[in-house]
Design an enzyme around this catalytic site. Structure first.
Site, PDB file in Angstrom:
ATOM      1  N   ARG A 199      39.698  17.452 -35.289  1.00  0.00           N
ATOM      2  CA  ARG A 199      39.868  16.971 -36.655  1.00  0.00           C
ATOM      3  C   ARG A 199      38.699  16.031 -36.966  1.00  0.00           C
ATOM      4  NH1 ARG A 199      44.879  17.171 -34.445  1.00  0.00           N
ATOM      5  NH2 ARG A 199      46.391  18.462 -35.582  1.00  0.00           N
TER       6      ARG A 199
ATOM      7  N   LYS B 151      45.707  11.669 -35.120  1.00  0.00           N
ATOM      8  CA  LYS B 151      46.819  12.131 -35.955  1.00  0.00           C
ATOM      9  C   LYS B 151      48.112  12.292 -35.163  1.00  0.00           C
ATOM     10  CE  LYS B 151      48.441  15.821 -38.960  1.00  0.00           C
ATOM     11  NZ  LYS B 151      48.134  17.067 -39.628  1.00  0.00           N
TER      12      LYS B 151
ATOM     13  N   HIS C 192      37.981  20.221 -42.994  1.00  0.00           N
ATOM     14  CA  HIS C 192      39.010  20.935 -42.229  1.00  0.00           C
ATOM     15  C   HIS C 192      38.605  22.381 -41.942  1.00  0.00           C
ATOM     16  CE1 HIS C 192      42.707  19.419 -40.717  1.00  0.00           C
ATOM     17  NE2 HIS C 192      43.343  20.537 -40.957  1.00  0.00           N
TER      18      HIS C 192
ATOM     19  N   ARG D 181      37.911  23.441 -38.101  1.00  0.00           N
ATOM     20  CA  ARG D 181      39.061  23.811 -37.258  1.00  0.00           C
ATOM     21  C   ARG D 181      39.599  25.177 -37.643  1.00  0.00           C
ATOM     22  NH1 ARG D 181      42.446  20.631 -34.357  1.00  0.00           N
ATOM     23  NH2 ARG D 181      44.338  21.258 -35.433  1.00  0.00           N
TER      24      ARG D 181
ATOM     25  N   HIS E 278      48.810  22.805 -32.218  1.00  0.00           N
ATOM     26  CA  HIS E 278      49.864  22.978 -33.215  1.00  0.00           C
ATOM     27  C   HIS E 278      51.223  23.034 -32.541  1.00  0.00           C
ATOM     28  CE1 HIS E 278      47.000  24.884 -36.418  1.00  0.00           C
ATOM     29  NE2 HIS E 278      47.013  23.577 -36.474  1.00  0.00           N
TER      30      HIS E 278
ATOM     31  N   TYR F  13      47.966  28.330 -40.869  1.00  0.00           N
ATOM     32  CA  TYR F  13      46.793  27.460 -40.852  1.00  0.00           C
ATOM     33  C   TYR F  13      45.486  28.240 -40.918  1.00  0.00           C
ATOM     34  CZ  TYR F  13      43.731  23.711 -39.245  1.00  0.00           C
ATOM     35  OH  TYR F  13      42.732  22.780 -39.148  1.00  0.00           O
TER      36      TYR F  13
END
Length: 184
Positions: A43, A66, A132, A135, A158, A167
């Site tokens: 991230r 995160k 983002h 990723r 995840h 995603y």
């Protein structure tokens, strides 16, 4: 909420890196962030906090800001090349992605600056590109290369394969196409 896209091919990912360098008037900072980010699937908050000490060996161990989860990342040849080139060009820097401007001397590049550089290139190419996207691109390239969703889920840290599928942007059209690709 804006939809952020994954870049779907390695060739497109390379075009983005070249444009990031060109738009920065030859400064490879944003292209290096892009390359390192796609190769590590970190991230942006974790990516920008990296110091040269963090990336000194073959493996990067990081506690994700995160999730609080610890990740171990085996640095591939491309990631190592970014580190080596940045270390050679900026031996006095602390952060892997540090800026040299008078206002921000000694600090890592800001998320806002990276987002602006990525958005400009995305606008130029007609895609929704953000921090983002690195990723998402890593996940998509792995998926299109035949890596299982479960393994991609683990790489991206995840909670479930369903999260990973949403995603990376697996679309209904791509699911529908499988009915024509695999006919018995």
């Amino acid at each position: 909420m804006n939809v952020v896209e994954a870049v779907k091919t390695e060739g497109e990912a390379e075009v983005i890196a070249r444009k990031l360098t060109k738009n920065a008037r030859g400064n490879p900072l944003y292209a290096d962030i892009w390359r390192f980010g796609v190769n590590t699937a970190l991230r942006i908050s974790d990516l920008l906090s990296l110091t040269f000490e963090d990336v000194a060996g073959d493996k990067l161990v990081i506690k994700e800001s995160k999730t609080g989860k610890t990740r171990q990342i085996d640095l591939n040849s491309s990631a190592k090349r970014v580190v080596a080139e940045r270390r050679q060009a900026h031996p006095d820097h602390t952060f892997l992605f540090q800026v040299d401007s008078n206002r921000s001397k000694g600090k890592a590049v800001s998320r806002v600056a990276v987002a602006g550089a990525f958005k400009a290139v995305g606008d130029e190419l007609g895609i929704q590109l953000s921090t983002h996207s690195m990723r998402k691109t890593r996940g998509w390239l792995m998926y299109s290369g035949g890596v299982s969703i479960e393994k991609i889920c683990r790489v991206l840290n995840h909670s479930s394969p369903a999260v990973t599928m949403a995603y990376i942007g697996l679309t209904q059209a791509e699911v529908d196409a499988t009915y024509h690709e695999f006919v018995f």
